[in-house]
Motif scaffolding. Structure first.
Motif, PDB file in Angstrom:
ATOM      1  N   GLY A   3       0.712  -1.345  -0.117  1.00 35.32           N
ATOM      2  CA  GLY A   3      -0.311   0.165  -0.336  1.00 35.32           C
ATOM      3  C   GLY A   3       1.018   1.189   0.109  1.00 35.32           C
ATOM      4  O   GLY A   3       1.747   1.069   0.370  1.00 35.32           O
ATOM      5  N   LEU A   4       0.407   2.416  -1.015  1.00 34.11           N
ATOM      6  CA  LEU A   4       0.888   3.314  -0.730  1.00 34.11           C
ATOM      7  C   LEU A   4      -0.086   4.549   0.444  1.00 34.11           C
ATOM      8  O   LEU A   4       1.404   5.648   1.508  1.00 34.11           O
ATOM      9  CB  LEU A   4       0.955   4.316  -1.967  1.00 34.11           C
ATOM     10  N   TYR A   5      -0.606   4.488   0.644  1.00 34.38           N
ATOM     11  CA  TYR A   5      -1.568   5.582   1.794  1.00 34.38           C
ATOM     12  C   TYR A   5      -3.320   4.694   1.661  1.00 34.38           C
ATOM     13  O   TYR A   5      -3.164   4.273   0.992  1.00 34.38           O
ATOM     14  CB  TYR A   5      -1.876   6.976   1.155  1.00 34.38           C
ATOM     15  N   VAL A   6      -3.795   5.601   2.704  1.00 30.76           N
ATOM     16  CA  VAL A   6      -4.861   5.374   2.777  1.00 30.76           C
ATOM     17  C   VAL A   6      -5.221   6.598   4.054  1.00 30.76           C
ATOM     18  O   VAL A   6      -4.390   6.968   4.400  1.00 30.76           O
ATOM     19  CB  VAL A   6      -4.558   4.535   4.203  1.00 30.76           C
ATOM     20  N   GLU A   7      -6.634   6.818   3.274  1.00 23.81           N
ATOM     21  CA  GLU A   7      -7.349   8.180   3.907  1.00 23.81           C
ATOM     22  C   GLU A   7      -7.830   8.402   3.583  1.00 23.81           C
ATOM     23  O   GLU A   7      -9.388   7.794   2.334  1.00 23.81           O
ATOM     24  CB  GLU A   7      -6.756   9.442   2.526  1.00 23.81           C
ATOM     25  N   GLN A  15     -22.417  11.253   8.073  1.00 23.82           N
ATOM     26  CA  GLN A  15     -23.186  10.251   7.569  1.00 23.82           C
ATOM     27  C   GLN A  15     -22.583   9.113   6.969  1.00 23.82           C
ATOM     28  O   GLN A  15     -21.955   7.916   7.317  1.00 23.82           O
ATOM     29  CB  GLN A  15     -24.738  10.662   7.171  1.00 23.82           C
ATOM     30  N   SER A  16     -21.728   9.669   5.915  1.00 26.07           N
ATOM     31  CA  SER A  16     -20.736   8.979   4.956  1.00 26.07           C
ATOM     32  C   SER A  16     -19.572   8.851   5.065  1.00 26.07           C
ATOM     33  O   SER A  16     -19.310  10.707   5.591  1.00 26.07           O
ATOM     34  CB  SER A  16     -21.300   7.831   3.732  1.00 26.07           C
ATOM     35  N   THR A  17     -18.512   8.623   5.024  1.00 24.43           N
ATOM     36  CA  THR A  17     -16.745   9.397   4.180  1.00 24.43           C
ATOM     37  C   THR A  17     -16.109   8.359   3.656  1.00 24.43           C
ATOM     38  O   THR A  17     -16.564   6.617   3.069  1.00 24.43           O
ATOM     39  CB  THR A  17     -16.141   9.328   5.256  1.00 24.43           C
ATOM     40  N   SER A  18     -15.570   8.257   2.707  1.00 19.96           N
ATOM     41  CA  SER A  18     -15.038   7.651   1.244  1.00 19.96           C
ATOM     42  C   SER A  18     -13.700   7.636   1.811  1.00 19.96           C
ATOM     43  O   SER A  18     -12.711   8.574   2.192  1.00 19.96           O
ATOM     44  CB  SER A  18     -14.914   8.873   0.157  1.00 19.96           C
ATOM     45  N   ILE A  19     -12.768   6.354   1.810  1.00 16.56           N
ATOM     46  CA  ILE A  19     -11.879   5.544   2.186  1.00 16.56           C
ATOM     47  C   ILE A  19     -11.682   5.392   0.498  1.00 16.56           C
ATOM     48  O   ILE A  19     -11.428   4.823   0.657  1.00 16.56           O
ATOM     49  CB  ILE A  19     -11.272   4.575   2.838  1.00 16.56           C
ATOM     50  N   VAL A  20     -10.092   5.642   0.847  1.00 13.33           N
ATOM     51  CA  VAL A  20      -8.786   5.804  -0.523  1.00 13.33           C
ATOM     52  C   VAL A  20      -7.432   5.619  -0.285  1.00 13.33           C
ATOM     53  O   VAL A  20      -7.377   5.489   0.346  1.00 13.33           O
ATOM     54  CB  VAL A  20      -9.586   7.464  -1.474  1.00 13.33           C
ATOM     55  N   TYR A  21      -7.654   4.507  -0.722  1.00 10.42           N
ATOM     56  CA  TYR A  21      -6.248   3.425  -0.849  1.00 10.42           C
ATOM     57  C   TYR A  21      -5.749   3.440  -2.393  1.00 10.42           C
ATOM     58  O   TYR A  21      -6.853   3.238  -3.035  1.00 10.42           O
ATOM     59  CB  TYR A  21      -6.267   2.477   0.197  1.00 10.42           C
ATOM     60  N   GLN A  22      -4.615   3.204  -2.546  1.00  7.70           N
ATOM     61  CA  GLN A  22      -3.615   3.194  -3.202  1.00  7.70           C
ATOM     62  C   GLN A  22      -3.066   1.839  -3.003  1.00  7.70           C
ATOM     63  O   GLN A  22      -2.041   1.515  -2.191  1.00  7.70           O
ATOM     64  CB  GLN A  22      -2.293   4.188  -3.539  1.00  7.70           C
TER      65      GLN A  22
END
Length: 87
Positions: A3-7, A15-22
């Motif tokens: 993995g490179l990053y996770v945010e 209510q909701s959030t986006s978890i983005v990862y490479q």
């Protein structure tokens, strides 16, 4: 390292959030969410994913407001981040 990053964004969220990862390489990916006491609230997924950027939409509408942690395991890479749910 796979993995490179996770945010996640937005953070705090209502209510909701986006978890983005490479991912550098294709691998098995496990995403889990825990409460402030370290109790697993939900296993979001456990699946094999291709390399590249991925986005997961986390729905916290059925959870109580507070601090939560999510852990992403991708091959030998593990990252734990804090997210804040506000109502």
């Amino acid at each position: 390292e796979t993995g490179l990053y996770v945010e996640n964004y937005p953070n705090p969220f209502t209510q909701s959030t986006s978890i983005v990862y490479q991912l550098k390489n294709p691998c098995q990916v496990v995403l889990s969410v825990y409460d402030a006491l370290g109790i697993e609230v939900k296993l979001q997924f456990n699946e094999f994913l291709e390399s590249g950027e991925h986005k997961y939409n986390f729905d916290g509408s059925n959870l109580a407001p507070g601090i939560y942690f999510y852990t992403l395991q991708a091959g030998t890479f593990t990252s734990t981040k804090k997210m804040i749910l506000m109502k």
